[in-house]
Design a protein around this motif. Structure first.
Motif, PDB file in Angstrom:
ATOM      1  N   PHE A  15      13.788   5.871  -7.346  1.00  8.47           N
ATOM      2  CA  PHE A  15      12.620   5.062  -6.994  1.00  8.47           C
ATOM      3  C   PHE A  15      12.249   4.105  -8.120  1.00  8.47           C
ATOM      4  N   HIS A  16      12.028   4.640  -9.313  1.00 10.04           N
ATOM      5  CA  HIS A  16      11.606   3.799 -10.434  1.00 10.04           C
ATOM      6  C   HIS A  16      12.744   2.934 -10.966  1.00 10.04           C
ATOM      7  N   GLY A  17      13.970   3.399 -10.817  1.00  6.86           N
ATOM      8  CA  GLY A  17      15.115   2.594 -11.246  1.00  6.86           C
ATOM      9  C   GLY A  17      15.213   1.290 -10.475  1.00  6.86           C
ATOM     10  N   ILE A  18      15.007   1.360  -9.143  1.00  9.22           N
ATOM     11  CA  ILE A  18      15.085   0.151  -8.319  1.00  9.22           C
ATOM     12  C   ILE A  18      13.868  -0.740  -8.547  1.00  9.22           C
ATOM     13  N   ILE A  19      12.681  -0.140  -8.774  1.00  9.41           N
ATOM     14  CA  ILE A  19      11.487  -0.938  -9.099  1.00  9.41           C
ATOM     15  C   ILE A  19      11.722  -1.735 -10.384  1.00  9.41           C
TER      16      ILE A  19
ATOM     17  N   LEU B  45      17.760  -1.721  -0.786  1.00 20.04           N
ATOM     18  CA  LEU B  45      17.886  -0.379  -1.374  1.00 20.04           C
ATOM     19  C   LEU B  45      16.531   0.315  -1.407  1.00 20.04           C
ATOM     20  N   PHE B  46      15.499  -0.457  -1.735  1.00 25.89           N
ATOM     21  CA  PHE B  46      14.162   0.108  -1.909  1.00 25.89           C
ATOM     22  C   PHE B  46      13.520   0.481  -0.585  1.00 25.89           C
ATOM     23  N   THR B  47      13.621  -0.419   0.408  1.00 25.33           N
ATOM     24  CA  THR B  47      12.894  -0.220   1.658  1.00 25.33           C
ATOM     25  C   THR B  47      13.707   0.476   2.745  1.00 25.33           C
ATOM     26  N   VAL B  48      15.041   0.453   2.622  1.00 28.58           N
ATOM     27  CA  VAL B  48      15.891   1.039   3.660  1.00 28.58           C
ATOM     28  C   VAL B  48      16.594   2.300   3.173  1.00 28.58           C
ATOM     29  N   MET B  49      17.152   2.245   1.952  1.00 33.34           N
ATOM     30  CA  MET B  49      17.952   3.371   1.464  1.00 33.34           C
ATOM     31  C   MET B  49      17.113   4.525   0.929  1.00 33.34           C
ATOM     32  N   ILE B  50      16.087   4.220   0.099  1.00 33.83           N
ATOM     33  CA  ILE B  50      15.281   5.292  -0.506  1.00 33.83           C
ATOM     34  C   ILE B  50      14.629   6.194   0.541  1.00 33.83           C
ATOM     35  N   PRO B  51      14.016   5.635   1.609  1.00 34.17           N
ATOM     36  CA  PRO B  51      13.423   6.527   2.624  1.00 34.17           C
ATOM     37  C   PRO B  51      14.438   7.454   3.289  1.00 34.17           C
ATOM     38  N   MET B  52      15.720   7.026   3.335  1.00 33.16           N
ATOM     39  CA  MET B  52      16.752   7.895   3.891  1.00 33.16           C
ATOM     40  C   MET B  52      17.203   8.945   2.881  1.00 33.16           C
ATOM     41  N   LEU B  53      17.265   8.549   1.595  1.00 34.93           N
ATOM     42  CA  LEU B  53      17.792   9.450   0.564  1.00 34.93           C
ATOM     43  C   LEU B  53      16.838  10.594   0.238  1.00 34.93           C
TER      44      LEU B  53
ATOM     45  N   ALA C 277       0.833  -1.215   0.000  1.00 33.04           N
ATOM     46  CA  ALA C 277       0.000   0.000   0.000  1.00 33.04           C
ATOM     47  C   ALA C 277       0.858   1.251   0.000  1.00 33.04           C
ATOM     48  N   PHE C 278       1.897   1.276   0.848  1.00 35.70           N
ATOM     49  CA  PHE C 278       2.737   2.475   0.955  1.00 35.70           C
ATOM     50  C   PHE C 278       3.573   2.702  -0.303  1.00 35.70           C
ATOM     51  N   VAL C 279       4.075   1.617  -0.903  1.00 37.98           N
ATOM     52  CA  VAL C 279       4.902   1.764  -2.115  1.00 37.98           C
ATOM     53  C   VAL C 279       4.063   2.272  -3.286  1.00 37.98           C
ATOM     54  N   ILE C 280       2.863   1.717  -3.475  1.00 37.16           N
ATOM     55  CA  ILE C 280       1.998   2.170  -4.575  1.00 37.16           C
ATOM     56  C   ILE C 280       1.563   3.617  -4.342  1.00 37.16           C
ATOM     57  N   THR C 281       1.253   3.946  -3.090  1.00 34.40           N
ATOM     58  CA  THR C 281       0.879   5.336  -2.765  1.00 34.40           C
ATOM     59  C   THR C 281       2.021   6.282  -3.070  1.00 34.40           C
ATOM     60  N   GLU C 282       3.251   5.892  -2.695  1.00 31.44           N
ATOM     61  CA  GLU C 282       4.402   6.752  -2.970  1.00 31.44           C
ATOM     62  C   GLU C 282       4.645   6.890  -4.476  1.00 31.44           C
ATOM     63  N   MET C 283       4.415   5.822  -5.214  1.00 26.17           N
ATOM     64  CA  MET C 283       4.582   5.865  -6.667  1.00 26.17           C
ATOM     65  C   MET C 283       3.716   6.977  -7.272  1.00 26.17           C
TER      66      MET C 283
END
Length: 316
Positions: free
Chosen positions: A253-257, A279-287, A108-114
């Motif tokens: 975001f889309h590159g890692i997806i 990278l998707f769940t830990v790094m992106i929220p920090m970046l 839910a959170f990933v699709i919402t962020e997309m």
């Protein structure tokens, strides 16, 4: 753990392997992920608080950015604490209900962020291409509607995919070669025909990825045309600076997806899937907060002022 039902066994507990093949890396990985998670919480909370207290940040762009920060906190919190737990405890288990709940929220959170990133692209399009009517076009009511729509769509898609997974039978083995309940990892444990779930997930994934990217590409196509027509270099630099942070966030975001989509389904590729998921769940929220705050004087100034006030409060 299995529950016997006649001649059939139903899984009630999953074992998460995580990075068990690299036990010597558990301690350094725990410290690394813990520090990243701390920076994620601090950075994203900083953006949310900065927007609340600084009147200069009461604009549609920062309204969307604060929701992006909220989503980063949420989906990082869904995965990271469990990742930290399985790095230090021997009992690396998660219940069936807990696994499905984790998957539902991360999906839910990933699709919402997309779609939040797509909404932010539309916001930049209005800001650059129609600056005089920006505040009128991006009214508070429209902004609230766009944000509510992204959350509702994310929840609806996640409910549909989770429901398709719940229709499958899980009768063993109960070992997930991952540090969390990622879709392909759950699907690999099913002992029934997964075709329905795979078709549902494929349709939703292609639709969401295509729609969000089309909105982003269309918005930036109009932005590029507008920038080319700008006579002054000052306007050109301002337009570029207002879009560069968002473009960086979208690219990562889309590159890692797309990397996760392109990984072949084989045993040798599980390490790539795990690293990409980290990278998707830990790094992106920090970046994301670093990308936006480091390029914005108002955000940096507000956060610096908050830190000084905190330090003064501790010293007095």
């Amino acid at each position: 753990m299995m529950l016997d039902l006649g001649n059939e066994s139903t899984v009630t507990m999953f074992i998460l392997l995580g990075f068990s093949e690299y036990p010597h890396l558990h301690a350094p990985l725990f410290l690394l992920f813990f520090m990243i998670y701390a920076v994620t919480l601090f950075g994203n909370m900083g953006i949310i608080v900065a927007r609340k207290i600084n009147p200069k940040l009461h604009t549609p762009m920062y309204f969307f950015l604060s929701h992006l920060s909220f989503l980063d906190i949420c989906y990082s919190t869904v995965f990271t604490p469990k990742l930290l737990e399985i790095l230090i405890v021997e009992n690396k288990t998660i219940s069936f209900k807990g696994c499905m709940t984790q998957f539902f929220f991360i999906c839910a959170f990933v699709i919402t962020e997309m779609f939040m990133l797509a909404v932010m692209a539309y916001d930049r399009f209005v800001a650059v291409c129609n600056p005089l009517l920006y505040t009128v076009s991006m009214s508070p009511k429209l902004c609230a509607f766009l944000v509510a729509g992204t959350y509702m769509w994310g929840i609806l898609c996640s409910m549909t995919i989770t429901y398709s997974l719940l229709q499958l039978s899980y009768c063993g083995p109960n070992i997930i070669n991952h540090f969390g309940c990622e879709y392909s990892a759950i699907l690999s444990l099913s002992c029934s025909d997964p075709t329905f779930s795979q078709v549902i997930c494929l349709i939703i994934s292609i639709f969401n990825e295509t729609c969000s990217l089309l909105i982003i590409l269309a918005s930036y196509a109009f932005i590029v045309v507008t920038i080319i027509k700008m006579p002054s270099k000052g306007g050109l630099q301002k337009a570029f600076s207002t879009c560069s942070s968002h473009l960086t966030a979208i690219s990562i975001f889309h590159g890692i997806i797309l990397l996760l989509y392109c990984v072949p389904n084989s045993k040798n590729s599980w390490l790539v899937v795990k690293v990409a998921t980290v990278l998707f769940t830990v790094m992106i929220p920090m970046l994301n907060p670093l990308i936006y705050s480091l390029r914005n004087k108002d955000v940096k100034g507000t956060i610096s002022r908050l830190m000084r006030l905190k330090l003064q409060a501790h010293t007095t």
